[in-house]
Design an enzyme around this catalytic site. Structure first.
Site, mmCIF file in Angstrom:
data_model
loop_
_atom_site.group_PDB
_atom_site.id
_atom_site.type_symbol
_atom_site.label_atom_id
_atom_site.label_comp_id
_atom_site.label_asym_id
_atom_site.label_seq_id
_atom_site.Cartn_x
_atom_site.Cartn_y
_atom_site.Cartn_z
ATOM 1 N N LYS A 195 93.237 26.357 117.045
ATOM 2 C CA LYS A 195 93.823 25.225 117.761
ATOM 3 C C LYS A 195 93.673 25.478 119.248
ATOM 4 O O LYS A 195 94.112 26.507 119.763
ATOM 5 C CB LYS A 195 95.302 25.083 117.393
ATOM 6 C CG LYS A 195 96.016 23.988 118.167
ATOM 7 C CD LYS A 195 97.431 23.809 117.687
ATOM 8 C CE LYS A 195 98.151 22.766 118.497
ATOM 9 N NZ LYS A 195 99.540 22.584 118.045
ATOM 10 N N LYS A 248 91.192 22.211 115.390
ATOM 11 C CA LYS A 248 91.840 21.121 116.118
ATOM 12 C C LYS A 248 91.638 21.284 117.602
ATOM 13 O O LYS A 248 91.851 22.389 118.078
ATOM 14 C CB LYS A 248 93.337 21.171 115.785
ATOM 15 C CG LYS A 248 94.168 20.148 116.500
ATOM 16 C CD LYS A 248 95.605 20.370 116.179
ATOM 17 C CE LYS A 248 96.399 19.378 117.005
ATOM 18 N NZ LYS A 248 97.809 19.661 116.967
HETATM 19 C C1 PBG Z 1 102.447 21.076 117.907
HETATM 20 C C2 PBG Z 1 101.419 20.051 117.612
HETATM 21 C C3 PBG Z 1 100.717 19.302 118.548
HETATM 22 C C4 PBG Z 1 99.873 18.463 117.816
HETATM 23 C C5 PBG Z 1 100.095 18.715 116.483
HETATM 24 N N1 PBG Z 1 101.037 19.711 116.371
HETATM 25 C C6 PBG Z 1 100.836 19.209 119.985
HETATM 26 C C7 PBG Z 1 100.591 20.342 120.865
HETATM 27 O O1 PBG Z 1 100.158 21.422 120.458
HETATM 28 O O2 PBG Z 1 100.846 20.158 122.048
HETATM 29 C C8 PBG Z 1 98.913 17.488 118.425
HETATM 30 C C9 PBG Z 1 98.497 16.384 117.554
HETATM 31 C C10 PBG Z 1 97.814 15.275 118.251
HETATM 32 O O3 PBG Z 1 97.534 15.291 119.463
HETATM 33 O O4 PBG Z 1 97.529 14.296 117.556
HETATM 34 N N2 PBG Z 1 103.519 20.999 117.030
#
Ligand code: PBG
Length: 324
Positions: A195, A248
């Site tokens: 991520k 992601k």
């Molecule tokens: C954190 C989380 C995020 C997303 C999913 N889980 C945000 C982040 O890391 O700031 C992002 C999902 C998206 O942008 O659609 N719990």
């Protein structure tokens, strides 16, 4: 005059030929829909930065879950947005917390749906970081402990799968251990393994009210510059027992999805995140692109790169148009 012997255009000459030679296909079985759950009742609140996406109270999210199950979407990913936040994210692992109630309600109302929960603290902490903060530092091991308890509370509420998205080191192993210890050895872990610290999460942070109050997430999420490091992240989660590995965001990271596919024999998921979704929707609203075609092309490309499943805010709309 010489002519080409190989004419690649031959197999593109008609729809029936193109259909036969298509290497990749998209079905509604490939899609998972993220859902945002808020406190209250009767709430179905549009998110300004994400056209077509809403925040639902528990009673409404059940109706939405039924609708998407009827459209053939196989599963949902739940995000809870609690009313009260504090430094430890106490709301995250309460047995009557927002996600826990949503899980049981959906399990009852739409039993055919696979209910996956996002396991993170950022929606529950007043500072908006994904773990426990000491000074200006997000401390790893104390955060992992809270995350493991959060995953356990989701499993107790009836989640079919848990999905840690925090990017702390060692959290998959810790979650696996706690789940096993409490008789949830059959609950799979979908780990947000690679991520990245991405600008494409912008609209989500509005939706989930999870913008960090100081600093940013670059101390725990990955640097977009790094590809080899993603393999280490994927391998760590794989070895700690992740059942599904996720990359992601998706479109800007197709190389990482391809690497994940090539190196690990577990299902690979990709998250087409809020910013990726909203860019297409915004351009379509302006008439600059064909939103439906662009969305399908994005999904197909993510599958072509190697993803087995895609989390997308367009899952319900796409499922309505796709075969299973
Ligand atoms: C954190 C989380 C995020 C997303 C999913 N889980 C945000 C982040 O890391 O700031 C992002 C999902 C998206 O942008 O659609 N719990």
């Amino acid at each position: 005059m010489s002519f080409p012997r190989d004419r690649l255009r031959r197999l593109r000459g008609s729809g029936k030929l193109r259909r036969l030679v298509a290497e990749t296909s998209l079905s509604r079985d490939d899609l998972l829909l993220p859902l945002f759950v808020v406190e209250g009742s009767g709430t179905r609140e549009p998110i300004a930065s994400m056209p077509g996406v809403h925040r639902f109270s528990v009673d409404q999210v059940v109706d939405e879950a039924k609708r998407v199950a009827d459209l053939g979407v196989p599963g949902v990913m739940l995000f809870g947005i609690p009313e009260a936040k504090d430094a430890r994210g106490s709301g995250a692992d309460q047995s009557d917390g927002i996600v826990q109630r949503a899980v049981s309600a959906i399990r009852e109302g739409a039993p055919e749906l696979c209910v996956i929960t996002d396991v993170c603290l950022c929606e529950y902490t007043d500072h908006g970081h994904c773990g426990i903060v000491e000074g200006e530092e997000v401390v790893n091991d104390a955060s992992v402990e809270r995350l493991a308890l959060t995953a356990l509370s989701h499993a107790r509420a009836g989640a079919d799968m848990v999905a840690p998205s925090d990017m702390m080191d060692g959290r998959v192993g810790a979650i696996r251990a706690v789940l096993d210890e409490h008789g949830f050895e059959n609950i799979p872990i979908l780990s947000y393994a690679a991520k990245y610290a991405s600008a494409f999460y912008g609209p989500f942070r509005d939706a989930a009210e999870s913008t960090p109050q100081f600093g940013d997430r670059r101390g725990y999420q990955m640097d977009p510059a790094n590809r080899r490091e993603a393999l280490r992240e994927l391998r760590a989660d794989f070895e700690e027992g992740a059942d599904i590995l996720m990359v992601k965001p998706a479109l800007a990271y197709l190389d990482i999805i391809a690497d994940a596919r090539r190196n690990f024999d577990v299902p690979i998921a990709a998250y087409h995140v809020s910013g990726e979704y909203s860019m297409i929707m915004a351009a379509a609203e302006r008439g600059w692109i064909d939103g439906e075609r662009a969305m399908l092309e994005a999904m197909l490309s993510i599958k072509r790169a190697g993803a087995d499943m895609i989390l997308t805010y367009a899952a319900a709309d796409l499922a309505a148009r796709l075969e299973s």
